[in-house]
Scaffold this active site. Structure first.
Site, PDB file in Angstrom:
ATOM      1  N   ASN A   9       0.973  -1.108   0.104  1.00 19.82           N
ATOM      2  CA  ASN A   9      -0.118  -0.611   0.007  1.00 19.82           C
ATOM      3  C   ASN A   9       0.746   1.207   0.110  1.00 19.82           C
ATOM      4  OD1 ASN A   9      -1.947   1.861   0.725  1.00 19.82           O
ATOM      5  ND2 ASN A   9      -2.296   1.299   2.430  1.00 19.82           N
ATOM      6  N   LYS A  11       0.041   4.233  -0.496  1.00 22.29           N
ATOM      7  CA  LYS A  11      -0.637   5.847   0.486  1.00 22.29           C
ATOM      8  C   LYS A  11      -0.100   7.012  -0.850  1.00 22.29           C
ATOM      9  CE  LYS A  11      -0.196   3.127   4.907  1.00 22.29           C
ATOM     10  NZ  LYS A  11      -0.139   3.273   6.487  1.00 22.29           N
ATOM     11  N   HIS A  95      -9.138   1.548   4.446  1.00 27.36           N
ATOM     12  CA  HIS A  95      -8.567   1.344   5.441  1.00 27.36           C
ATOM     13  C   HIS A  95      -8.757   2.281   6.810  1.00 27.36           C
ATOM     14  CE1 HIS A  95      -3.916   2.732   6.637  1.00 27.36           C
ATOM     15  NE2 HIS A  95      -3.814   1.637   5.680  1.00 27.36           N
ATOM     16  N   GLU A  97      -6.709   4.803   7.541  1.00 29.20           N
ATOM     17  CA  GLU A  97      -7.017   6.168   7.385  1.00 29.20           C
ATOM     18  C   GLU A  97      -7.646   6.735   6.558  1.00 29.20           C
ATOM     19  OE1 GLU A  97      -3.120   5.557   5.978  1.00 29.20           O
ATOM     20  OE2 GLU A  97      -1.731   5.210   6.982  1.00 29.20           O
ATOM     21  N   GLU A 165      -5.070  -5.008  10.289  1.00 31.65           N
ATOM     22  CA  GLU A 165      -4.272  -4.229  10.898  1.00 31.65           C
ATOM     23  C   GLU A 165      -4.901  -2.706  11.804  1.00 31.65           C
ATOM     24  OE1 GLU A 165      -2.395  -2.513   6.771  1.00 31.65           O
ATOM     25  OE2 GLU A 165      -4.080  -1.276   7.564  1.00 31.65           O
ATOM     26  N   GLY A 171       2.069   2.117  10.409  1.00 27.44           N
ATOM     27  CA  GLY A 171       3.012   3.129  11.172  1.00 27.44           C
ATOM     28  C   GLY A 171       4.506   3.690  11.661  1.00 27.44           C
ATOM     29  N   SER A 211       3.287  -2.097  10.230  1.00 26.38           N
ATOM     30  CA  SER A 211       4.868  -2.116  10.140  1.00 26.38           C
ATOM     31  C   SER A 211       5.101  -3.691  10.840  1.00 26.38           C
ATOM     32  CB  SER A 211       5.084  -1.329  11.916  1.00 26.38           C
ATOM     33  OG  SER A 211       5.088  -0.330  12.400  1.00 26.38           O
TER      34      SER A 211
HETATM   35  P1  PGA Z   1       2.822   0.568   7.580  1.00 26.14           P
HETATM   36  O1  PGA Z   1       1.615   0.157   6.698  1.00 26.14           O
HETATM   37  O2  PGA Z   1       3.477  -1.156   6.993  1.00 26.14           O
HETATM   38  O3  PGA Z   1       3.675   1.138   7.151  1.00 26.14           O
HETATM   39  O4  PGA Z   1       2.461   0.386   9.176  1.00 26.14           O
HETATM   40  C1  PGA Z   1       0.572  -0.781   7.068  1.00 26.14           C
HETATM   41  C2  PGA Z   1      -0.961   0.211   6.196  1.00 26.14           C
HETATM   42  O5  PGA Z   1      -1.451   0.848   6.152  1.00 26.14           O
HETATM   43  O6  PGA Z   1      -1.365  -1.307   5.274  1.00 26.14           O
END
Ligand code: PGA
Length: 250
Positions: A9, A11, A95, A97, A165, A171, A211
């Site tokens: 992803n 982003k 997601h 976010e 997640e 992150g 992560s």
């Molecule tokens: P990350 O994000 O691997 O940077 O923690 C994962 C995601 O949000 O899909």
């Protein structure tokens, strides 16, 4: 036997040229065979260029979001059919976010997944608890409710992937313990059996995200009921992402 899926992803990162370079580097490695499915989800602005660059090369391409409607007066939005038209096979929906920054509800996420299915795309439906919810001992309950509310009743293994997640792991460099991931993924599979039926629940892939990186991927991907990963930060570098793909091979 559920084939593993490693999904990147990206982003809101990478301009077209950068995305094409990364995807091409991954497609070159894929030529040697991966033993799992490998997907990249570029920002909408780079999807067409990336999909064209890796067409027929085994690397799957997906969107990061789609609208619930097939077309209409939705300024700035993108339909699932538009993504399919560019060569996408998958789209991420719900997601955290987007749930947090755009206020998306379970019902809206389910509608987006239905739209993806209508367009022939596999929906990667994201769920996960916040840190506050985990500390309150509510993680399992919250995720089961998200499965109930976000997964269309018509979902099948062919049309749907779940991504667990934990919001606090995205992150941050922090991950749940192996035990916690195992407990949650088994719980999600039970929730899918209740929502759908046992046969679908046993074949739908459940990814872990938050992560995941080259150094912890093998441990996370070895957990029963972890059928792959949804990778953010560590998907932006070909070498790092490829090491996660290799970890999925076992
Ligand atoms: P990350 O994000 O691997 O940077 O923690 C994962 C995601 O949000 O899909």
């Amino acid at each position: 036997m559920r084939r593993k899926l490693i999904a990147g992803n990206w982003k809101m990162n990478l301009l077209r040229g950068e995305g094409v370079a990364l995807a091409t580097a991954l497609a070159d490695r894929l030529a040697e065979g991966a033993g799992c499915d490998v997907l990249v989800c570029p920002p909408a602005t780079a999807v067409a260029a990336v999909a064209d660059a890796v067409a027929e090369r085994g690397l799957l391409v997906g969107g990061q979001d789609c609208h619930a409607a097939d077309s209409g007066a939705h300024t700035g939005d993108i339909s699932a059919a538009m993504l399919a038209d560019l060569g996408c096979t998958h789209v991420i929906v719900g997601h955290s976010e987007r749930r947090q920054a755009h206020g998306e509800t379970d019902a809206q996420v389910a509608d987006k997944a239905r739209a993806a299915h209508r367009a022939g795309l596999t929906a990667i439906i994201c769920i996960g608890e916040t840190e506050e919810e985990r500390l309150a001992g509510r993680a399992l309950e919250v995720c089961a409710a998200q499965i109930e509310g976000s997964v269309p009743e018509t979902a099948t293994a062919g049309t749907t992937v779940i991504a667990y997640e934990p919001v606090w792991a995205i992150g941050t460099g922090r991950t749940p313990t192996v035990q916690d991931v195992a407990e949650m993924h088994a719980h999600i599979r039970r929730a899918l059996a209740e929502r759908l039926d046992a046969a679908q629940a046993n074949t739908i892939r459940i990814l872990y995200g938050g992560s995941m990186k080259a150094s912890n991927a093998a441990e996370l991907l070895a957990i029963t009921d972890v059928d792959g990963g949804l990778v953010g930060g560590a998907s932006l570098k070909a070498e790092e992402f490829w090491r996660i793909v290799q970890a999925a091979r076992g």
